[in-house]
Design a protein around this motif. Structure first.
Motif, PDB file in Angstrom:
ATOM      1  N   MET A 137      -4.762  -6.141  -0.328  1.00 36.15           N
ATOM      2  CA  MET A 137      -5.898  -6.156   0.374  1.00 36.15           C
ATOM      3  C   MET A 137      -6.950  -6.889  -0.585  1.00 36.15           C
ATOM      4  SD  MET A 137      -5.911  -2.357   1.795  1.00 36.15           S
ATOM      5  CE  MET A 137      -6.719  -2.793   3.565  1.00 36.15           C
ATOM      6  N   GLY A 138      -6.469  -7.504  -1.788  1.00 36.57           N
ATOM      7  CA  GLY A 138      -7.402  -8.201  -2.802  1.00 36.57           C
ATOM      8  C   GLY A 138      -6.670  -8.574  -3.925  1.00 36.57           C
ATOM      9  N   GLU A 139      -7.389  -9.106  -4.905  1.00 35.78           N
ATOM     10  CA  GLU A 139      -6.728  -9.611  -5.926  1.00 35.78           C
ATOM     11  C   GLU A 139      -6.668  -8.876  -7.266  1.00 35.78           C
ATOM     12  OE1 GLU A 139      -9.233 -13.284  -6.603  1.00 35.78           O
ATOM     13  OE2 GLU A 139      -7.575 -14.522  -5.639  1.00 35.78           O
ATOM     14  N   LYS A 140      -7.469  -7.659  -7.154  1.00 35.43           N
ATOM     15  CA  LYS A 140      -7.274  -6.842  -8.431  1.00 35.43           C
ATOM     16  C   LYS A 140      -5.928  -5.875  -8.159  1.00 35.43           C
ATOM     17  CE  LYS A 140     -12.462  -6.183  -8.745  1.00 35.43           C
ATOM     18  NZ  LYS A 140     -13.591  -5.295  -8.746  1.00 35.43           N
ATOM     19  N   LYS A 141      -5.715  -5.703  -9.445  1.00 37.89           N
ATOM     20  CA  LYS A 141      -4.463  -5.025  -9.612  1.00 37.89           C
ATOM     21  C   LYS A 141      -4.767  -3.571 -10.156  1.00 37.89           C
ATOM     22  CE  LYS A 141      -1.354  -8.338 -11.592  1.00 37.89           C
ATOM     23  NZ  LYS A 141      -0.475  -9.014 -12.898  1.00 37.89           N
ATOM     24  N   GLY A 142      -3.956  -2.407  -9.808  1.00 39.04           N
ATOM     25  CA  GLY A 142      -4.221  -1.214 -10.315  1.00 39.04           C
ATOM     26  C   GLY A 142      -4.925  -0.392  -9.174  1.00 39.04           C
ATOM     27  N   PHE A 143      -4.799  -0.535  -7.807  1.00 40.01           N
ATOM     28  CA  PHE A 143      -5.549   0.271  -6.771  1.00 40.01           C
ATOM     29  C   PHE A 143      -4.568   0.400  -5.599  1.00 40.01           C
ATOM     30  CE2 PHE A 143      -9.293  -1.738  -8.905  1.00 40.01           C
ATOM     31  CZ  PHE A 143     -10.019  -1.195  -8.810  1.00 40.01           C
ATOM     32  N   VAL A 144      -4.840   1.416  -5.008  1.00 42.35           N
ATOM     33  CA  VAL A 144      -4.078   1.906  -3.907  1.00 42.35           C
ATOM     34  C   VAL A 144      -4.915   2.313  -2.799  1.00 42.35           C
ATOM     35  CG1 VAL A 144      -1.848   2.495  -5.106  1.00 42.35           C
ATOM     36  CG2 VAL A 144      -3.507   4.085  -4.553  1.00 42.35           C
ATOM     37  N   ARG A 145      -4.537   2.053  -1.358  1.00 40.56           N
ATOM     38  CA  ARG A 145      -5.318   2.750  -0.440  1.00 40.56           C
ATOM     39  C   ARG A 145      -4.555   3.774   0.265  1.00 40.56           C
ATOM     40  NH1 ARG A 145      -6.230  -0.220   5.509  1.00 40.56           N
ATOM     41  NH2 ARG A 145      -4.350   1.382   5.666  1.00 40.56           N
ATOM     42  N   PHE A 146      -5.370   4.936   0.603  1.00 40.43           N
ATOM     43  CA  PHE A 146      -4.665   6.138   1.271  1.00 40.43           C
ATOM     44  C   PHE A 146      -5.453   6.221   2.524  1.00 40.43           C
ATOM     45  CE2 PHE A 146      -3.899   7.688  -3.219  1.00 40.43           C
ATOM     46  CZ  PHE A 146      -2.587   7.604  -3.092  1.00 40.43           C
ATOM     47  N   THR A 147      -4.778   6.487   3.612  1.00 39.01           N
ATOM     48  CA  THR A 147      -5.434   6.614   4.912  1.00 39.01           C
ATOM     49  C   THR A 147      -5.366   8.245   5.299  1.00 39.01           C
ATOM     50  OG1 THR A 147      -4.936   4.492   5.894  1.00 39.01           O
ATOM     51  CG2 THR A 147      -5.562   6.263   7.228  1.00 39.01           C
TER      52      THR A 147
END
Length: 476
Positions: A443-453
């Motif tokens: 969902m983008g260029e940054k590392k170190g993220f996650v999306r929870f729904t």
């Protein structure tokens, strides 16, 4: 065999192997009267995955060069020069040659994994079945008679439904619009696809939020447009960044998800909304407003979209019933200037001859009924409970290893993981433990993220899912 695959070559390894075997057949390296090496032997010989060898043999078989015989292995075709043999099309070549780009491999993997009912699903961006208004839909279909045309409907969609949507957006979103400026689409996804295909040309520059759901969409690559990213903070994108981006790349179109943005949950501030509209008018940049979540505001306050502030007709407004009623209805809409709507409606007619009459009728009856407000209030209440549960679970299991902004609406929570890790390994570790999520890099260029729904599972499963995720995280 002294051949080795060139892993630096852009050409797929299986294609390199297929070409090597084809040349070997021609020059006699592989005699016509001997079986070809087995898949397992070739995989071991060249240190390849067996699936790579299988793909290479599939390619050669489709070209009529080899035959697979049960009990005899793989042999060179006796009719290699095609004198009598009917050739099979090389479907792999056709698949790769198509102009419409496939989804990212990770996205395809997520789509397949979410079909597993045993996994706790914190990835799918849709409501759980228990949040669908099935009871109310049942009352509508059992007590009201279908009124509509089972043949092809108006190119822009059913006129009664468009009139109902016009009343709906006026009541809930302060948008004054004539039904003739509305096009019914198969959800917001089709609306976005039609906008890109009809209003942009290869080489055009468009601006997307970063991170953004749009980032992973193949429609931009398929259309040949150039995408540039605008960072998102808790108040949305910074208009100054848009100005600088336009000065450098001559942006032709801006795509925004201003209310409870996917994935960050950010809400574009009123001041920034005004500035973006001013920039849009100053620089002549159309704004595509994708608004799936504004009616899910947890505060209960009315959220006015950019379109409600648009006095110059610079905004194309997209919304749908997917995130507030049911994704399976496939009811979305575009609101914009009549010439644009007519152009896009013509393209939609070429694709599907218009939308299904029966689902349009159900959508109209539900939107125009007393059930809609009851359902919406119940939906918001349950989403808040699930939001609170995921926040509690993350804080209790990951503590200071995670950071996030608590969303005030929508269905997503964007998390920063404060530890070095491999996204691929974390995903595999989580799936192994029975939970799935969306890696941030999709969902983008940054590392170190996650999306929870948090809309797909109930509170009990959310608690279990975050616990399993934390176990996967700490196992790395």
């Amino acid at each position: 065999m002294n051949w080795k695959p060139d892993r630096k070559d852009k050409k797929a390894i299986y294609k390199q192997l297929a070409e090597y075997i084809e040349h070997g057949i021609i020059d006699g390296t592989f005699p016509l009267d001997n079986p070809l090496p087995s898949e397992r032997k070739l995989a071991e010989e060249f240190n390849l995955n067996r699936s790579t060898v299988v793909a290479a043999y599939d390619e050669l078989e489709s070209n009529g060069l080899i035959e697979r015989k049960r009990g005899s292995g793989t042999v060179i075709s006796k009719d290699i020069w095609g004198l009598t043999k009917k050739r099979i099309p090389s479907w792999n070549r056709y698949v790769e040659a198509g102009s419409f780009q496939p989804s990212l491999p990770v996205v395809q993997r997520l789509r397949k994994e979410t079909e597993d009912q045993k996994l706790i699903n914190l990835a799918s961006g849709e409501l759980s079945p228990d949040l669908f208004p099935l009871e109310y839909m049942g009352k509508i279909t059992s007590t009201r008679t279908f009124v509509g045309n089972l043949g092809y409907d108006h190119p822009q969609g059913n006129q009664i439904l468009r009139s109902t949507i016009a009343k709906h957006v006026k009541k809930y979103k302060d948008i004054e619009i004539d039904p003739s400026s509305i096009l019914i689409t198969s959800g917001a996804q089709q609306a976005l696809h039609l906008v890109v295909q009809c209003l942009l040309k290869p080489g055009d520059a468009v601006a997307l939020e970063d991170p953004s759901y749009h980032y992973g969409l193949s429609i931009f690559k398929s259309a040949g447009v150039r995408t540039y990213l605008l960072p998102v903070d808790k108040d949305g994108i910074n208009p100054d960044h848009l100005r600088k981006l336009h000065q450098k790349h001559r942006i032709r179109m801006l795509f925004l998800n201003p209310a409870h943005q996917n994935p960050t949950g950010a809400f574009l501030s009123v001041e920034r909304r005004k500035q973006i509209l001013e920039l849009s008018s100053e620089m002549g940049i159309p704004v595509i407003e994708d608004d799936p979540y504004s009616l899910t505001s947890f505060s209960g306050e009315k959220t006015s979209p950019l379109k409600s502030m648009d006095v110059n007709g610079n905004v194309l407004y997209i919304s749908s019933l997917s995130k507030i009623v049911a994704s399976g209805l496939r009811i979305g809409w575009i609101i914009g200037p009549k010439p644009v709507i007519e152009r896009i409606a013509d393209a939609k007619q070429q694709v599907d001859f218009g939308h299904a009459s029966f689902t349009q009728w159900i959508a109209n009856e539900f939107l125009d009924s007393e059930y809609f407000d009851v359902h919406l209030n119940n939906l918001i209440s349950k989403l808040m409970q699930r939001r609170d549960q995921i926040v509690t679970s993350l804080r209790s299991t990951l503590e200071d290893h995670v950071g996030f902004h608590i969303p005030q609406g929508g269905i997503h929570l964007w998390c920063e993981l404060k530890k070095e890790y491999s996204e691929a390994k974390l995903l595999e570790a989580a799936i192994k433990r029975g939970v799935i999520f969306v890696p941030g890099l999709t969902m983008g260029e940054k590392k170190g993220f996650v999306r929870f729904t948090f809309a797909r599972e109930n509170e009990k499963n959310i608690e279990r899912g975050i616990k399993r995720f934390s176990e996967a995280f700490f196992s790395l």
